[in-house]
Design a protein around this motif. Structure first.
Motif, short mmCIF file in Angstrom:
data_model
loop_
_atom_site.label_atom_id
_atom_site.label_comp_id
_atom_site.label_asym_id
_atom_site.label_seq_id
_atom_site.Cartn_x
_atom_site.Cartn_y
_atom_site.Cartn_z
N ASP A 136 0.83 -1.21 0.00
CA ASP A 136 0.00 0.00 0.00
C ASP A 136 0.86 1.26 0.00
OD1 ASP A 136 -2.36 -1.42 -0.03
OD2 ASP A 136 -2.68 -1.32 2.14
N LEU A 137 1.85 1.30 0.89
CA LEU A 137 2.65 2.50 1.05
C LEU A 137 3.46 2.80 -0.21
CD1 LEU A 137 3.13 4.43 3.61
CD2 LEU A 137 5.38 3.35 3.71
N MET A 138 4.11 1.78 -0.77
CA MET A 138 4.95 2.00 -1.94
C MET A 138 4.11 2.30 -3.19
SD MET A 138 8.12 1.97 -1.07
CE MET A 138 7.50 2.89 0.33
N ASN A 139 2.99 1.63 -3.34
CA ASN A 139 2.12 1.93 -4.48
C ASN A 139 1.54 3.33 -4.39
OD1 ASN A 139 2.01 -0.28 -6.40
ND2 ASN A 139 1.12 -1.52 -4.77
N ASP A 140 1.12 3.74 -3.19
CA ASP A 140 0.60 5.09 -3.00
C ASP A 140 1.68 6.13 -3.28
OD1 ASP A 140 -1.92 4.18 -2.40
OD2 ASP A 140 -1.74 4.44 -0.24
N TYR A 141 2.91 5.84 -2.85
CA TYR A 141 4.01 6.75 -3.12
C TYR A 141 4.26 6.89 -4.62
CZ TYR A 141 8.75 8.36 -3.94
OH TYR A 141 9.83 9.05 -4.44
N LEU A 142 4.32 5.77 -5.32
CA LEU A 142 4.60 5.82 -6.75
C LEU A 142 3.51 6.56 -7.53
CD1 LEU A 142 6.01 2.20 -7.23
CD2 LEU A 142 7.30 4.35 -7.26
N LYS A 143 2.27 6.45 -7.06
CA LYS A 143 1.17 7.17 -7.71
C LYS A 143 1.26 8.68 -7.48
CE LYS A 143 -2.13 3.35 -7.29
NZ LYS A 143 -3.30 2.84 -6.50
N GLN A 144 1.74 9.09 -6.31
CA GLN A 144 1.77 10.51 -5.96
C GLN A 144 3.11 11.18 -6.26
OE1 GLN A 144 -0.06 11.43 -2.02
NE2 GLN A 144 -0.63 9.28 -1.97
N ARG A 145 4.11 10.40 -6.54
CA ARG A 145 5.46 10.94 -6.76
C ARG A 145 5.49 12.01 -7.84
NH1 ARG A 145 9.95 6.60 -8.48
NH2 ARG A 145 8.41 6.33 -10.15
N GLU A 146 4.72 11.80 -8.90
CA GLU A 146 4.74 12.74 -10.03
C GLU A 146 4.15 14.10 -9.68
OE1 GLU A 146 0.58 11.37 -12.18
OE2 GLU A 146 2.47 10.47 -12.84
N PHE A 158 7.33 -5.51 -7.61
CA PHE A 158 7.21 -4.23 -8.31
C PHE A 158 8.22 -3.21 -7.79
CE2 PHE A 158 4.64 -3.59 -4.56
CZ PHE A 158 4.77 -2.25 -4.24
N ALA A 159 8.47 -3.25 -6.47
CA ALA A 159 9.43 -2.31 -5.87
C ALA A 159 10.86 -2.75 -6.17
CB ALA A 159 9.20 -2.21 -4.37
#
Length: 382
Positions: A278-288, A361-362
């Motif tokens: 959850d944390l890494m996927n949420d980060y990757l979505k918001q990173r941009e 994925f990470a």
């Protein structure tokens, strides 16, 4: 016995919370019978602290709630056990950096009340262990700490409630990190509490720029940018295999000292896998969403191998002033921690496959394989 060898006694951070928040938590989440004495002790200390924090809320907090936060904060983000603490401790050597101390994280509203602080920080110094359970990081009331412990002290909204009520970890993630199902007025109250915490930290530690280390913020980038459009972000990542082993060890050693609710080993293991995804996927979505020159991603391995070069590049990439002036402070600190020893880990081949399947994925995103220094056991070995 040296300071780092000192044994200690930890209590849930709710000892310094608003009494309304404490009653809300104890009324909404089940306390296991085996932790009843701990819960009673938490309430008693909270009640003793009540007049001191009430005075600070009424007569002191208004001054800091009106204070402008002039310099954009720096947010260190990343999953637990990825090197966030190590990076936080290094950067906090820069005199311009302010941070939440361990004492402020537990008693955020008994900070500038002199009598209250004398009493409660004095007890905290006696009770806090010399090192943190789960790793060998030195603890102390004035040392840098994660502000998440204090973010739920007035408004009942903090992911770190899971330390007390671990069976609700997934629910807390959805509500208090993703803000799903949370009334907007509560979110706005949380934002005000956060800015108040920062203003008080700036005064308490004497710097001009707030330095945050708070893993839950890894998935709150959108909200933090709304609050601080010019904020800088440092995301530190580490090999997911090492993160899993270190997180599991850390959680299982810390929980017995803070929890008010039992949880099975298998259930906690499942939560660890879910939490990272959850944390890494949420980060990757918001990173941009982060503007150019406001984000740096670094590998823990790089920080560990050549910390000075890593920190120097970080300051340059984020256009942060003060590196040259802070370099002697970094040198002293880095020389002092040379003897720090990390925990050693083993892993089964079966668990390696699960990590690759769940967190692959990470591993692909940051180019990680199986660490050569970790011993892989056959599945039938004890």
């Amino acid at each position: 016995m040296t300071k780092s060898q000192k044994k200690g006694f930890l209590l849930p951070p709710a000892v310094g919370y608003s009494l309304n928040v404490l009653l809300y938590l104890f009324g909404h989440y089940k306390i296991s019978l085996k932790f009843l004495i701990r819960a009673i002790l938490t309430v008693l200390i909270n009640i003793i602290n009540w007049p001191f924090r009430s005075y600070e809320k009424i007569f002191i907090n208004k001054k800091y709630s009106r204070a402008a936060i002039k310099n954009a904060p720096v947010f260190i983000i990343g999953h637990w056990r990825s090197g966030t603490t190590h990076l936080h401790n290094i950067l906090s050597q820069d005199p311009q950096m302010s941070y939440t101390t361990t004492y402020q994280s537990v008693f955020p509203d008994t900070l500038f009340n002199k009598a209250g602080r004398f009493i409660f920080e004095g007890f905290a110094r006696i009770l806090i262990p010399g090192t943190r359970m789960g790793d060998n990081v030195i603890l102390g009331t004035s040392l840098p700490q994660e502000e998440e412990f204090a973010l739920g002290d007035k408004t009942p909204l903090s992911f770190y409630y899971f330390w007390m009520f671990p069976r609700s970890l997934k629910f807390f993630y959805e509500q208090f990190i993703r803000f799903k199902g949370i009334d907007q007025s509560r979110v706005e109250s949380w934002e005000r509490d956060y800015k108040l915490l920062i203003s008080k930290a700036l005064k308490n530690t004497g710097g001009t720029r707030f330095l945050s280390k708070n893993p839950p913020n890894t998935a709150r980038i959108e909200k933090l940018l709304e609050m601080f459009p010019e904020a800088r972000f440092i995301h530190i990542h580490r090999n997911p295999v090492e993160v899993y082993l270190s997180t599991r060890n850390f959680f299982f050693k810390m929980l017995p000292h803070l929890q008010l609710q039992t949880i099975g080993q298998e259930e906690l293991d499942d939560f660890i896998f879910e939490l990272y995804k959850d944390l890494m996927n949420d980060y990757l979505k918001q990173r941009e969403l982060i503007p150019e020159k406001q984000l740096v991603e670094i590998a823990f391995e790089t920080l560990e191998t050549d910390p000075k070069a890593c920190i120097r590049d970080l300051y340059q990439s984020l256009d942060l002033p003060g590196y040259k002036e802070s370099e002697p402070h970094f040198d002293v600190y880095l020389d002092r921690i040379k003897s720090y020893k990390k925990n050693k880990h083993q892993i089964t081949a079966k668990l390696i496959k699960k990590i690759q399947a769940e967190w692959g994925f990470a591993m692909m995103e940051w180019g990680y394989g199986i660490p050569k220094h970790i011993e892989v056991k056959e599945d039938d070995q004890k």
